[in-house]
Design a protein around this motif. Structure first.
Motif, PDB file in Angstrom:
ATOM      1  N   LYS A  37       0.837  -1.210   0.000  1.00 52.96           N
ATOM      2  CA  LYS A  37       0.000   0.000   0.000  1.00 52.96           C
ATOM      3  C   LYS A  37       0.871   1.259   0.000  1.00 52.96           C
ATOM      4  O   LYS A  37       0.443   2.328   0.448  1.00 52.96           O
ATOM      5  CB  LYS A  37      -0.959   0.013   1.209  1.00 52.96           C
ATOM      6  N   GLU A  38       2.092   1.130  -0.485  1.00 52.41           N
ATOM      7  CA  GLU A  38       3.030   2.249  -0.497  1.00 52.41           C
ATOM      8  C   GLU A  38       3.232   2.719  -1.945  1.00 52.41           C
ATOM      9  O   GLU A  38       3.711   1.960  -2.785  1.00 52.41           O
ATOM     10  CB  GLU A  38       4.374   1.777   0.096  1.00 52.41           C
ATOM     11  N   THR A  39       2.827   3.958  -2.216  1.00 50.18           N
ATOM     12  CA  THR A  39       2.875   4.456  -3.597  1.00 50.18           C
ATOM     13  C   THR A  39       3.499   5.855  -3.695  1.00 50.18           C
ATOM     14  O   THR A  39       3.385   6.498  -4.741  1.00 50.18           O
ATOM     15  CB  THR A  39       1.451   4.516  -4.200  1.00 50.18           C
ATOM     16  N   SER A  40       4.171   6.287  -2.618  1.00 53.23           N
ATOM     17  CA  SER A  40       4.659   7.681  -2.573  1.00 53.23           C
ATOM     18  C   SER A  40       5.590   8.056  -3.727  1.00 53.23           C
ATOM     19  O   SER A  40       5.519   9.178  -4.231  1.00 53.23           O
ATOM     20  CB  SER A  40       5.345   7.968  -1.238  1.00 53.23           C
ATOM     21  N   SER A  41       6.465   7.148  -4.173  1.00 52.01           N
ATOM     22  CA  SER A  41       7.402   7.529  -5.249  1.00 52.01           C
ATOM     23  C   SER A  41       6.851   7.268  -6.652  1.00 52.01           C
ATOM     24  O   SER A  41       7.508   7.547  -7.655  1.00 52.01           O
ATOM     25  CB  SER A  41       8.767   6.849  -5.058  1.00 52.01           C
ATOM     26  N   ILE A  42       5.619   6.740  -6.720  1.00 55.31           N
ATOM     27  CA  ILE A  42       4.980   6.522  -8.025  1.00 55.31           C
ATOM     28  C   ILE A  42       4.316   7.824  -8.478  1.00 55.31           C
ATOM     29  O   ILE A  42       3.699   8.522  -7.667  1.00 55.31           O
ATOM     30  CB  ILE A  42       3.974   5.349  -7.927  1.00 55.31           C
ATOM     31  N   SER A  43       4.464   8.157  -9.754  1.00 51.21           N
ATOM     32  CA  SER A  43       3.921   9.403 -10.287  1.00 51.21           C
ATOM     33  C   SER A  43       2.444   9.246 -10.676  1.00 51.21           C
ATOM     34  O   SER A  43       2.100   8.421 -11.523  1.00 51.21           O
ATOM     35  CB  SER A  43       4.737   9.843 -11.500  1.00 51.21           C
ATOM     36  N   ILE A  96      -2.765   0.002 -10.322  1.00 54.41           N
ATOM     37  CA  ILE A  96      -1.695   0.863  -9.789  1.00 54.41           C
ATOM     38  C   ILE A  96      -2.206   2.300  -9.590  1.00 54.41           C
ATOM     39  O   ILE A  96      -1.971   2.905  -8.543  1.00 54.41           O
ATOM     40  CB  ILE A  96      -0.449   0.827 -10.716  1.00 54.41           C
ATOM     41  N   LEU A  97      -2.955   2.804 -10.570  1.00 54.73           N
ATOM     42  CA  LEU A  97      -3.505   4.168 -10.485  1.00 54.73           C
ATOM     43  C   LEU A  97      -4.467   4.298  -9.300  1.00 54.73           C
ATOM     44  O   LEU A  97      -4.417   5.279  -8.550  1.00 54.73           O
ATOM     45  CB  LEU A  97      -4.225   4.517 -11.802  1.00 54.73           C
ATOM     46  N   ARG A  98      -5.308   3.291  -9.120  1.00 54.33           N
ATOM     47  CA  ARG A  98      -6.288   3.285  -8.028  1.00 54.33           C
ATOM     48  C   ARG A  98      -5.567   3.294  -6.669  1.00 54.33           C
ATOM     49  O   ARG A  98      -5.942   4.033  -5.756  1.00 54.33           O
ATOM     50  CB  ARG A  98      -7.145   2.019  -8.166  1.00 54.33           C
ATOM     51  N   ALA A  99      -4.497   2.476  -6.558  1.00 59.19           N
ATOM     52  CA  ALA A  99      -3.717   2.424  -5.311  1.00 59.19           C
ATOM     53  C   ALA A  99      -3.051   3.777  -5.049  1.00 59.19           C
ATOM     54  O   ALA A  99      -3.018   4.256  -3.908  1.00 59.19           O
ATOM     55  CB  ALA A  99      -2.660   1.329  -5.404  1.00 59.19           C
ATOM     56  N   LYS A 100      -2.553   4.411  -6.102  1.00 62.03           N
ATOM     57  CA  LYS A 100      -1.903   5.725  -5.978  1.00 62.03           C
ATOM     58  C   LYS A 100      -2.911   6.776  -5.489  1.00 62.03           C
ATOM     59  O   LYS A 100      -2.608   7.565  -4.583  1.00 62.03           O
ATOM     60  CB  LYS A 100      -1.299   6.132  -7.327  1.00 62.03           C
ATOM     61  N   ILE A 101      -4.106   6.783  -6.073  1.00 60.35           N
ATOM     62  CA  ILE A 101      -5.138   7.756  -5.687  1.00 60.35           C
ATOM     63  C   ILE A 101      -5.556   7.520  -4.225  1.00 60.35           C
ATOM     64  O   ILE A 101      -5.721   8.465  -3.455  1.00 60.35           O
ATOM     65  CB  ILE A 101      -6.364   7.668  -6.646  1.00 60.35           C
ATOM     66  N   LYS A 102      -5.651   6.251  -3.840  1.00 64.75           N
ATOM     67  CA  LYS A 102      -6.095   5.889  -2.486  1.00 64.75           C
ATOM     68  C   LYS A 102      -5.020   6.176  -1.430  1.00 64.75           C
ATOM     69  O   LYS A 102      -5.307   6.699  -0.356  1.00 64.75           O
ATOM     70  CB  LYS A 102      -6.410   4.382  -2.494  1.00 64.75           C
ATOM     71  N   ASN A 103      -3.761   5.797  -1.753  1.00 62.60           N
ATOM     72  CA  ASN A 103      -2.695   5.874  -0.741  1.00 62.60           C
ATOM     73  C   ASN A 103      -1.796   7.117  -0.852  1.00 62.60           C
ATOM     74  O   ASN A 103      -1.019   7.388   0.051  1.00 62.60           O
ATOM     75  CB  ASN A 103      -1.808   4.624  -0.821  1.00 62.60           C
TER      76      ASN A 103
END
Lengths: 81, 81
Positions: free
Chosen positions: B27-33, B73-80
């Motif tokens: 659930k870690e997506t901080s460095s993903i754009s 991946i996009l959904r996880a980024k928006i959520k986290n």
């Protein structure tokens, strides 16, 4: 139809620009998958070879740009973990 | 030549699997754009439409798989974040 193909190529190629800028700026790559960028870089290299083999200038150029961006991200991941 | 194309398609499509697994697990997506996955998802949607329009089963299937992975991946980024 050609417009859809061009839009698709431009969007998927340049989508890697913000990710490359982000990793260069922050040097933070912890949530990026090393496996993803290793496999992706290899795959794009094959697309580049394929583009050259079928003589498609658009395909060759698009994959060359994507390859450079993928290598920047992969390199940052290897360096910063 | 066809083998190179197939290898390229399989590698670039499935390269997103380890990234999708990583974001689901950590659930870690901080460095993903966010920009990257927003633009990429849109671009892959256009590739999917293009594949359907030119009647390419391989292109349609490959882009359908990539689209599902990109959305995860996009959904996880928006959520986290």
């Amino acid at each position: 139809m050609e417009t859809i193909g061009w839009l698709a190529a431009v969007l998927t190629t340049f989508s890697f620009v913000p990710q490359a800028i982000k990793v260069i700026r922050t040097k933070e790559t912890s949530s990026i998958s090393l496996w993803m960028y290793s496999i992706f870089t290899l795959g794009i290299s094959f697309w580049l070879v394929y583009g050259l083999m079928i003589g498609s200038v658009q395909m060759t150029l698009a994959n060359l740009v994507t390859l450079v961006l993928a290598i920047i991200i992969l390199r940052a991941k290897i360096k910063n973990g």
